[in-house]
Design an enzyme around this catalytic site. Structure first.
Site, PDB file in Angstrom:
ATOM      1  N   LYS A  76       0.849  -1.194   0.000  1.00 32.06           N
ATOM      2  CA  LYS A  76       0.000   0.000   0.000  1.00 32.06           C
ATOM      3  C   LYS A  76       0.885   1.245   0.000  1.00 32.06           C
ATOM      4  O   LYS A  76       1.930   1.271   0.665  1.00 32.06           O
ATOM      5  CB  LYS A  76      -0.894  -0.040   1.242  1.00 32.06           C
ATOM      6  CG  LYS A  76      -1.944   1.052   1.348  1.00 32.06           C
ATOM      7  CD  LYS A  76      -2.786   0.805   2.588  1.00 32.06           C
ATOM      8  CE  LYS A  76      -3.902   1.816   2.757  1.00 32.06           C
ATOM      9  NZ  LYS A  76      -4.743   1.510   3.942  1.00 32.06           N
ATOM     10  N   SER A 151      -9.397   1.465   3.100  1.00 37.81           N
ATOM     11  CA  SER A 151      -8.591   2.296   2.225  1.00 37.81           C
ATOM     12  C   SER A 151      -7.542   1.517   1.438  1.00 37.81           C
ATOM     13  O   SER A 151      -6.912   2.057   0.532  1.00 37.81           O
ATOM     14  CB  SER A 151      -7.887   3.393   3.039  1.00 37.81           C
ATOM     15  OG  SER A 151      -7.025   2.828   4.014  1.00 37.81           O
ATOM     16  N   SER A 175      -9.759  -0.887   7.060  1.00 36.78           N
ATOM     17  CA  SER A 175      -9.143  -0.676   5.752  1.00 36.78           C
ATOM     18  C   SER A 175      -8.456  -1.884   5.139  1.00 36.78           C
ATOM     19  O   SER A 175      -8.123  -1.873   3.962  1.00 36.78           O
ATOM     20  CB  SER A 175      -8.142   0.482   5.828  1.00 36.78           C
ATOM     21  OG  SER A 175      -8.830   1.701   5.992  1.00 36.78           O
TER      22      SER A 175
END
Length: 438
Positions: A76, A151, A175
């Site tokens: 990420k 996310s 997330s």
């Protein structure tokens, strides 16, 4: 190469046995990811090839560093990568190039994993839907046109589309688990404070956690071990026989849509048939604790980012900007009182669930919403985001570890919430549950 869709554990075993070449695998992933700017913010081909070559040399010499030596992961875009931009999905951080890797990336590299690149994410990680018009919104990998979940949106999509063997994401309110559930993957939220967040762009430091998204529970256990520099738990012989599981009634089912409830209940039935003892209860400390969310999350997030945000607010998606600015309305006295109350509610939770192996909820009470409508209807965005995050946030509020598994109903997950710092036990339980769910 169909091997791109193998589990990380299967790839690692094949590489150790000489049946799969890490260099060939990296090239296959890089070829597949080329042009996928909707998933990867940036690839790291030079690093990936170098690390794969080193893994090949070690494996041929019988010197594997671990079960994932040579296996390629995505990261990420809030994990610092030395000499490579790390921008956390935000134009506010455009051109930010750290000098060193995040500690979890350093640990994973020492165990032999290969860094493929950085995946797209929600702006500064502050939404559960995965929508980001300021950089890119990854597609839902199960159903076109729907939100990917966030996310850690690109993290999940990179795995589901065969663009990485597994992914490393972060989870502050859901997330890891929401995008995992909405893309039919396994996702592990670790206990806050267990895994290093040094070199990770923060959102709420008192809630931020790091965790894997993968195809299997075994993969999640192996990736967790890699980012911690530890040995993974032994999942062999895991069974549901004799386990006590609590279905958390009440709030987790309020306003829930039909498909997530259907998938959850079918999964619970299969767990029971496999030997688990299922009980259902409403826990009285749940709603008071969840009511504290608005007092605890946004003020810390805004406190960390206010100066950067207010220097250039036009660079932010207005819906996310509004979420951050909501933190300015909370006064310090209320914030302190909320944390004091939460400590007492956490103790009450631990006492209430002490006799259970895990607490079960639908991972998200809704299906992924329409991505185009989210971009044009702020009220819809706000309402769907709150619902998407509600059930996952339970584990964050109470400081738990949690694991989401696919139920067999598309884009619907079942979450098993364990006790703080008991990830090994949760992974064993999750492995048994995974087998029962098929």
């Amino acid at each position: 190469m169909l091997e791109r869709f193998w589990s990380a554990a299967t790839q690692g075993q094949a590489m150790a046995a000489g049946r799969l070449d890490p260099v060939e695998m990296v090239e296959a992933y890089l070829d597949a990811a080329e042009g996928r700017t909707d998933v990867y913010a940036r690839l790291t081909p030079e690093r990936a090839r170098s690390e794969a070559m080193a893994a090949r040399t070690r494996l041929r010499a019988g010197l594997a560093r671990g079960p994932l030596d040579g296996v390629a992961l995505s990261w990420k875009d809030l994990f610092d990568t030395a000499g490579i931009a790390t921008e956390a999905g935000s134009q506010l951080l455009a051109g930010r190039v750290p000098a060193t890797d995040a500690e979890v990336l350093q640990a994973a590299t020492l165990t032999g994993t290969v860094c493929l690149g950085k995946t797209h994410m929600t702006e500064l990680a502050f939404s559960g839907l995965g929508i980001n018009p300021m950089t890119a919104t990854p597609p839902n990998a199960v159903t076109a046109g729907l939100a990917p979940g966030g996310s850690s949106s690109g993290a999940a999509v990179s795995v589901k589309l065969g663009l990485a063997a597994a992914a490393v994401g972060s989870d502050t309110g859901g997330s890891v688990r929401i995008p995992a559930a909405w893309n039919d993957l396994v996702g592990l939220k670790t206990t806050q404070g267990r895994v290093s967040t040094a070199g990770v762009v923060p959102l709420c430091k008192r809630f931020d956690t790091v965790g894997p998204l993968a195809r299997t529970v075994e993969d999640c256990a192996l990736v967790l071990a890699a980012i911690e520099g530890r040995t993974a738990p032994d999942l062999r012989g895991a069974t549901l026989s004799g386990t006590r599981l609590l279905v958390l009634d009440g709030l987790p089912f309020a306003s829930a849509r039909e498909a997530p409830v259907r998938g959850f209940e079918a999964a619970v039935t299969r767990l029971e048939k496999a030997g688990a003892r299922i009980e259902r209860r409403v826990l009285p400390m749940l709603e008071p604790a969840m009511d504290l969310s608005g007092i605890l999350f946004a003020p810390e997030a805004y406190g960390l980012w206010a100066e950067v945000i207010e220097a250039a607010p036009e660079k932010m998606y207005p819906v996310i900007l509004q979420r951050f600015r909501g933190g300015a309305a909370i006064n310090a006295a209320d914030y302190v009182k909320a944390w004091d109350l939460l400590a007492r509610l956490r103790n009450a939770w631990q006492a209430a669930v002490a006799g259970y192996d895990a607490v079960l909820v639908p991972t998200a009470p809704i299906l992924p919403p329409d991505a185009a409508r989210l971009l044009t209807d702020p009220a819809y965005f706000a309402a769907e985001n709150l619902l998407a995050l509600r059930n996952t946030r339970i584990a964050n509020i109470f400081g738990l570890c949690a694991l989401t598994l696919p139920t067999g109903e598309p884009m619907c997950g079942i979450s098993l919430m364990g006790k703080p710092m008991q990830e090994a036990a949760l992974c064993r339980l999750g492995s048994a549950a995974e087998a029962a769910l098929g």
